[in-house]
Enzyme design. Sequence first.
Site, PDB file in Angstrom:
ATOM      1  N   LYS A   1      10.530  -3.884 -12.647  1.00 47.24           N
ATOM      2  CA  LYS A   1      11.541  -3.414 -13.867  1.00 47.24           C
ATOM      3  C   LYS A   1      11.923  -1.972 -13.951  1.00 47.24           C
ATOM      4  O   LYS A   1      12.975  -1.830 -13.958  1.00 47.24           O
ATOM      5  CB  LYS A   1      10.599  -3.438 -15.169  1.00 47.24           C
ATOM      6  CG  LYS A   1      11.352  -2.823 -16.555  1.00 47.24           C
ATOM      7  CD  LYS A   1      10.365  -2.965 -17.338  1.00 47.24           C
ATOM      8  CE  LYS A   1       9.447  -1.967 -17.943  1.00 47.24           C
ATOM      9  NZ  LYS A   1       9.908  -0.596 -18.406  1.00 47.24           N
ATOM     10  N   ASN A   2      11.025  -0.978 -13.623  1.00 48.05           N
ATOM     11  CA  ASN A   2      11.329   0.439 -13.660  1.00 48.05           C
ATOM     12  C   ASN A   2      12.286   0.888 -12.254  1.00 48.05           C
ATOM     13  O   ASN A   2      13.083   2.042 -12.376  1.00 48.05           O
ATOM     14  CB  ASN A   2      10.367   1.499 -13.609  1.00 48.05           C
ATOM     15  CG  ASN A   2       9.531   1.354 -14.865  1.00 48.05           C
ATOM     16  OD1 ASN A   2       9.987   0.819 -16.055  1.00 48.05           O
ATOM     17  ND2 ASN A   2       8.382   2.070 -15.061  1.00 48.05           N
TER      18      ASN A   2
ATOM     19  N   CYS B   1       8.594   7.545 -29.213  1.00 54.64           N
ATOM     20  CA  CYS B   1       8.092   6.263 -29.255  1.00 54.64           C
ATOM     21  C   CYS B   1       6.681   6.166 -29.267  1.00 54.64           C
ATOM     22  O   CYS B   1       6.021   7.251 -29.245  1.00 54.64           O
ATOM     23  CB  CYS B   1       8.536   5.392 -27.691  1.00 54.64           C
ATOM     24  SG  CYS B   1       7.905   5.734 -26.523  1.00 54.64           S
TER      25      CYS B   1
ATOM     26  N   VAL C   1      14.038  15.184 -23.492  1.00 57.58           N
ATOM     27  CA  VAL C   1      14.900  15.143 -22.388  1.00 57.58           C
ATOM     28  C   VAL C   1      15.471  16.291 -21.767  1.00 57.58           C
ATOM     29  O   VAL C   1      16.355  16.384 -21.096  1.00 57.58           O
ATOM     30  CB  VAL C   1      16.221  14.146 -22.670  1.00 57.58           C
ATOM     31  CG1 VAL C   1      15.703  12.725 -23.082  1.00 57.58           C
ATOM     32  CG2 VAL C   1      16.704  14.580 -24.039  1.00 57.58           C
ATOM     33  N   ASP C   2      14.680  17.264 -21.761  1.00 57.70           N
ATOM     34  CA  ASP C   2      14.943  18.531 -21.898  1.00 57.70           C
ATOM     35  C   ASP C   2      15.159  18.851 -20.272  1.00 57.70           C
ATOM     36  O   ASP C   2      16.197  19.467 -19.717  1.00 57.70           O
ATOM     37  CB  ASP C   2      13.837  19.648 -22.389  1.00 57.70           C
ATOM     38  CG  ASP C   2      12.583  19.395 -21.860  1.00 57.70           C
ATOM     39  OD1 ASP C   2      12.131  18.363 -21.820  1.00 57.70           O
ATOM     40  OD2 ASP C   2      12.025  20.312 -21.172  1.00 57.70           O
TER      41      ASP C   2
ATOM     42  N   ASP D   1       1.018   3.840 -16.654  1.00 58.31           N
ATOM     43  CA  ASP D   1       1.378   2.548 -16.861  1.00 58.31           C
ATOM     44  C   ASP D   1       0.299   1.617 -16.723  1.00 58.31           C
ATOM     45  O   ASP D   1       0.448   0.492 -16.940  1.00 58.31           O
ATOM     46  CB  ASP D   1       2.523   2.260 -16.274  1.00 58.31           C
ATOM     47  CG  ASP D   1       3.806   2.899 -17.055  1.00 58.31           C
ATOM     48  OD1 ASP D   1       3.732   3.354 -17.913  1.00 58.31           O
ATOM     49  OD2 ASP D   1       5.140   2.651 -16.331  1.00 58.31           O
TER      50      ASP D   1
ATOM     51  N   ARG E   1       9.125  -7.301 -22.570  1.00 58.59           N
ATOM     52  CA  ARG E   1       9.919  -6.106 -22.017  1.00 58.59           C
ATOM     53  C   ARG E   1       9.535  -5.701 -20.645  1.00 58.59           C
ATOM     54  O   ARG E   1      10.283  -5.351 -19.713  1.00 58.59           O
ATOM     55  CB  ARG E   1       9.695  -4.760 -22.691  1.00 58.59           C
ATOM     56  CG  ARG E   1      10.143  -4.808 -24.338  1.00 58.59           C
ATOM     57  CD  ARG E   1       9.954  -3.523 -24.863  1.00 58.59           C
ATOM     58  NE  ARG E   1      10.270  -2.350 -23.675  1.00 58.59           N
ATOM     59  CZ  ARG E   1       9.968  -1.204 -23.771  1.00 58.59           C
ATOM     60  NH1 ARG E   1       9.113  -0.745 -24.596  1.00 58.59           N
ATOM     61  NH2 ARG E   1      10.421  -0.536 -22.693  1.00 58.59           N
TER      62      ARG E   1
END
Length: 423
Positions: free
Chosen positions: A25-26, A119, A126-127, A310, A402
């Site tokens: 997926k990633n 989340c 997102v810096d 993960d 997902r």
Amino acid sequence: MIQLEKMMIEGGRPLKGEVKISGSKNATLPILAATLLTDEPCVVDNVPQLRDTKTMLRLIESLGKKVVVEGNRVRISQHGPLKTVADYKMVSTMRGSFCVLGPLLAKMKKAKVSLPGGCVIGVRPVDLHLKGLKAMGTKIDVEGGYVIARAKQLKGDLIYLGGTFGSSVLATANLMMAAVLAQGTTVIECAACEPEVEDLANFLIKMGAQIQGQGSPRLVIKGVKRLHGAEFRISPDRIETGTYILMAVATGSTITIRDVNESQLLVLIDKLQEHGVRFSKKGDALTVQCQKRRFPVSVTTYPYPGFPTDLQAQFMAVMALTPGVSVIEDKVFPDRFMHIAELNRMGAQIRRETNAAVIQGVKQLYGAPVMASDLRASAALVIAGLAAQGKTEIQRIYHLERGYEHLDEKLKGLGAKVWREKG
Ligand code: UD1
């Protein structure tokens, strides 16, 4: 619209037989985003059919791509110019969508992409993405929840991309995709080394990009004028592989897992050997064989090649069932411990101490109604449910959709007793 369903598991049965791993997926998400870098057709194979990959396909369609899905093979083409706005609705449901920023900016010189937001696994800034793009000459404004990026001409630079928690997977992907069409050479130091980033680099190279050092913390990218179409096969999903390994371990089973690249999972295999598990490899098939005596093992998650965050929740489900004390610490997402409370509802004895979980292993878990909070926490509950005595009822299983392709079928193929009911 999300249909509320729950997964039911009658636990306490060993698993047996074979399971085949799907595409990663990633790796798929940034690779689909990378198709925005060319007007020519691309073909991506071994794309897992998941909620997240469907969201990404819808997003690139909304930006002007034509998408044809034939099973796990996706053809992407384009007629006319791309749109440059990635809507909140798409990006807010999946953080991976934020990696359309780099390719849109590189191709169209401007992009407006919704901020992904936080989340349940913690604050997710997102810096690093923005720092890298700014270093390449991008003007960035953040307005109304959107990042608005403009660059007359992206220019290569030396960029140190390490943050408080080390390297960033999607920031490396975004910058790499911006750099492939930039003027001059970009050097990314402290780049993420995850195999999914390497897959992306290999796809970009097939499109004509000039990248060196993929899979290492130093990427050297020489910008080219244009990229062409390419065909690419996504590598097997190492997190899905690790999850099935941990299912076998929790249930004391022997199973064979096909389409495995075990060199990407050395840290998990090493820790499980310490735990008392045997592995044997034949071709692309890995057999996992559990022994009677098992030992508690502590882990700390780090960026690749460290123990993957993960797989942290799934590993915890196994340690919950291992007599003795183990400690799990997450150095990538220090707050990623939502699963502790749910595992404890099933009889586990886990307590949180600042950034670590201290697990006092028990002999038996018991089925209970539990709630999935995020993708990998849900997988931990499935593992616990398979091993537990009695019936487990997992609510909010859309999280599982997902990231785990054909989960119910694969589990049934391994002899598990699972079914769905309306939630
Ligand atoms: C990706 C994976 C996700 C995995 C994570 C870590 C995808 C689609 N998702 O997420 O499954 O859990 O890598 O392996 O590939 N950070 C910053 N600033 C930034 C970006 C990140 O401080 O600009 C921090 C994060 O909060 C986190 C750490 O860096 O603490 C690593 O995050 P990152 O690698 O960026 O995760 P993602 O790429 O979002």
